[in-house]
Design a protein around this motif. Sequence first.
Motif, PDB file in Angstrom:
ATOM      1  N   LEU A 139       0.946  -1.308  -0.023  1.00 14.63           N
ATOM      2  CA  LEU A 139      -0.050  -0.127  -0.034  1.00 14.63           C
ATOM      3  C   LEU A 139       0.940   1.196   0.041  1.00 14.63           C
ATOM      4  O   LEU A 139       0.489   2.202  -0.647  1.00 14.63           O
ATOM      5  CB  LEU A 139      -0.798   0.012   1.297  1.00 14.63           C
ATOM      6  N   ALA A 140       1.961   1.085   0.739  1.00 14.34           N
ATOM      7  CA  ALA A 140       2.728   2.596   0.550  1.00 14.34           C
ATOM      8  C   ALA A 140       3.349   2.511  -0.766  1.00 14.34           C
ATOM      9  O   ALA A 140       3.746   3.614  -0.916  1.00 14.34           O
ATOM     10  CB  ALA A 140       4.035   2.270   1.691  1.00 14.34           C
ATOM     11  N   ALA A 141       3.818   1.422  -1.353  1.00 14.41           N
ATOM     12  CA  ALA A 141       4.555   1.767  -2.436  1.00 14.41           C
ATOM     13  C   ALA A 141       3.663   2.305  -3.484  1.00 14.41           C
ATOM     14  O   ALA A 141       3.694   3.130  -4.373  1.00 14.41           O
ATOM     15  CB  ALA A 141       5.134   0.340  -3.215  1.00 14.41           C
ATOM     16  N   ALA A 142       2.411   1.671  -3.556  1.00 16.40           N
ATOM     17  CA  ALA A 142       1.359   2.028  -4.704  1.00 16.40           C
ATOM     18  C   ALA A 142       0.883   3.595  -4.293  1.00 16.40           C
ATOM     19  O   ALA A 142       0.870   4.366  -5.193  1.00 16.40           O
ATOM     20  CB  ALA A 142       0.160   1.239  -4.351  1.00 16.40           C
ATOM     21  N   GLY A 143       0.983   3.859  -2.961  1.00 15.42           N
ATOM     22  CA  GLY A 143       0.585   5.456  -2.653  1.00 15.42           C
ATOM     23  C   GLY A 143       1.488   6.244  -3.189  1.00 15.42           C
ATOM     24  O   GLY A 143       1.349   7.354  -3.737  1.00 15.42           O
ATOM     25  N   ILE A 144       2.722   5.793  -2.720  1.00 17.64           N
ATOM     26  CA  ILE A 144       4.093   6.767  -3.139  1.00 17.64           C
ATOM     27  C   ILE A 144       3.878   6.906  -4.898  1.00 17.64           C
ATOM     28  O   ILE A 144       4.243   7.967  -5.485  1.00 17.64           O
ATOM     29  CB  ILE A 144       5.361   6.095  -2.810  1.00 17.64           C
ATOM     30  N   GLY A 145       3.960   5.799  -5.817  1.00 20.05           N
ATOM     31  CA  GLY A 145       3.486   5.742  -7.131  1.00 20.05           C
ATOM     32  C   GLY A 145       2.377   6.762  -7.491  1.00 20.05           C
ATOM     33  O   GLY A 145       2.603   7.752  -8.465  1.00 20.05           O
ATOM     34  N   PHE A 146       1.283   6.797  -6.595  1.00 20.94           N
ATOM     35  CA  PHE A 146       0.330   7.590  -7.291  1.00 20.94           C
ATOM     36  C   PHE A 146       0.551   8.917  -6.960  1.00 20.94           C
ATOM     37  O   PHE A 146       0.271   9.737  -7.843  1.00 20.94           O
ATOM     38  CB  PHE A 146      -0.805   7.178  -6.286  1.00 20.94           C
ATOM     39  N   CYS A 147       1.358   9.374  -5.925  1.00 20.28           N
ATOM     40  CA  CYS A 147       1.607  10.752  -5.636  1.00 20.28           C
ATOM     41  C   CYS A 147       2.588  11.377  -6.599  1.00 20.28           C
ATOM     42  O   CYS A 147       2.478  12.413  -7.137  1.00 20.28           O
ATOM     43  CB  CYS A 147       1.971  10.997  -4.065  1.00 20.28           C
ATOM     44  N   SER A 148       3.410  10.289  -6.884  1.00 20.50           N
ATOM     45  CA  SER A 148       4.382  10.835  -7.950  1.00 20.50           C
ATOM     46  C   SER A 148       3.790  10.945  -9.388  1.00 20.50           C
ATOM     47  O   SER A 148       4.160  11.960  -9.872  1.00 20.50           O
ATOM     48  CB  SER A 148       5.580   9.617  -8.105  1.00 20.50           C
ATOM     49  N   ALA A 149       2.912  10.104  -9.672  1.00 18.69           N
ATOM     50  CA  ALA A 149       2.330  10.248 -10.863  1.00 18.69           C
ATOM     51  C   ALA A 149       1.345  11.746 -11.078  1.00 18.69           C
ATOM     52  O   ALA A 149       1.114  12.158 -12.018  1.00 18.69           O
ATOM     53  CB  ALA A 149       1.139   9.135 -11.344  1.00 18.69           C
ATOM     54  N   LEU A 150       0.831  12.214  -9.964  1.00 13.41           N
ATOM     55  CA  LEU A 150       0.353  13.586  -9.792  1.00 13.41           C
ATOM     56  C   LEU A 150       1.194  14.465 -10.327  1.00 13.41           C
ATOM     57  O   LEU A 150       0.672  15.527 -10.743  1.00 13.41           O
ATOM     58  CB  LEU A 150      -0.428  13.707  -8.665  1.00 13.41           C
ATOM     59  N   ARG A 151       2.395  14.408 -10.186  1.00 16.78           N
ATOM     60  CA  ARG A 151       3.529  15.564 -10.199  1.00 16.78           C
ATOM     61  C   ARG A 151       4.156  15.486 -11.817  1.00 16.78           C
ATOM     62  O   ARG A 151       4.648  16.084 -12.200  1.00 16.78           O
ATOM     63  CB  ARG A 151       4.617  15.228  -9.415  1.00 16.78           C
ATOM     64  N   ILE A 152       3.567  14.275 -12.523  1.00 15.73           N
ATOM     65  CA  ILE A 152       3.876  14.161 -14.023  1.00 15.73           C
ATOM     66  C   ILE A 152       3.100  15.259 -14.886  1.00 15.73           C
ATOM     67  O   ILE A 152       1.920  15.190 -14.837  1.00 15.73           O
ATOM     68  CB  ILE A 152       4.050  12.759 -14.343  1.00 15.73           C
ATOM     69  N   PRO A 153       3.773  16.029 -15.636  1.00 21.77           N
ATOM     70  CA  PRO A 153       3.157  16.865 -16.362  1.00 21.77           C
ATOM     71  C   PRO A 153       2.200  16.072 -17.297  1.00 21.77           C
ATOM     72  O   PRO A 153       2.540  14.961 -17.939  1.00 21.77           O
ATOM     73  CB  PRO A 153       4.251  17.673 -17.135  1.00 21.77           C
ATOM     74  N   SER A 154       1.150  16.783 -17.871  1.00 20.67           N
ATOM     75  CA  SER A 154       0.349  16.060 -18.996  1.00 20.67           C
ATOM     76  C   SER A 154       1.068  16.061 -20.073  1.00 20.67           C
ATOM     77  O   SER A 154       1.755  16.843 -20.561  1.00 20.67           O
ATOM     78  CB  SER A 154      -1.037  17.062 -18.938  1.00 20.67           C
ATOM     79  N   ALA A 155       0.596  14.915 -20.566  1.00 17.52           N
ATOM     80  CA  ALA A 155       1.181  14.546 -22.109  1.00 17.52           C
ATOM     81  C   ALA A 155      -0.244  14.485 -22.952  1.00 17.52           C
ATOM     82  O   ALA A 155      -0.864  13.411 -22.919  1.00 17.52           O
ATOM     83  CB  ALA A 155       1.976  13.322 -22.082  1.00 17.52           C
TER      84      ALA A 155
END
Length: 350
Positions: free
Chosen positions: A97-113
């Motif tokens: 759950l921690a790894a998935a949460g970190i991945g989700f938060c990181s994805a939110l910071r990726i600029p839109s393509a």
Amino acid sequence: YWIKLIECVLMLVAACGFYTQNFYVLMTVLFFVGVHSAFFGPIKYSIVADHLDEGELVGGNALLEAGTFLAILTGTIAGGVLIMTPGGGLWVSVLLLAAAGIGFCSALRIPSAMPRMPLPKVDWNIVRATWTIMLSVRGNRDVYLSIIGISWFWLVGFVFLAQFPVFARDVLRGDESVVTLLLVLFSVGIALGSVLCNRLLRGKISGIYVPVAASAMTASILTVWFFSPAVASSVEVTQNAFAVLATPAYWPSMLGVLALAMAGGVYIVPLYAIMQTRTDAGSRARTVAANNIINAMFMVLGSVAMGILTGFGLSVVDIFLCIAVLNIPVTFIVRRVVAARRAIRLEQEG
């Protein structure tokens, strides 16, 4: 970020499976994690080229490959250790759950393509859709050859990873910790080789070092093959990882595994960059999907070949020798392709 949100949901279901110790729930989640990866992989590699300049692409792929293998290594070791502790299912669930949460938060910071072309119509016929995707890359020679080269690396890597437990037990006379040591060497080697490739190319997208890396892979595999029988004959009792590291007789085999992985990192990073830059932006994700399909086919081929060779009585070191021999013509083919493409480029520039 929707893909990472789905991952969070899957990990929540997995946590429920660990809590209830329900085998069927865990196997179902495992299947859908594979389906999730089929979406995540093409998107991950395609947007790298959208957000990085051409001069940054080799470095971006190097960090991506290094991070991927180090994450696999960390997850494998952490999961194996935690699941054996009291309340292991709970700790593994927290980690997931921690790894998935970190991945989700990181994805939110990726600029839109933004999409480069209208979304294609989905073909629900899996066989026909798969065949169409594979045919789509045949017309681009650079991309197709890069995919074949990448797939060959995954075949070699899959064979070694699959044979590490047998190699550790029958040749190195090691316990489970030696298998972990081999995984560490391989994963760290890929990471080091990926970073080294970026330093060698200095941001330039070129396959010039791919033949050199392929030759180094052959030499590394032959090193493992040549020195392994001496280890097997000199060690009589089961060794742990610390004993292996402290015994000079093991060092050539260990260095061979590390060198193989480092050469693999130098080999694969520019091929990914070539695949990304030689593909039209609107079809890049589908090209990566085709790459993943062909990668999987090569790994299945490697698995079948291992089964056949084992059935004929070949040992694990004999299988390594077969891979080294097969890698020699691959090296010559890669060398000729790189030389031909370089000649064409020089002619165009002249």
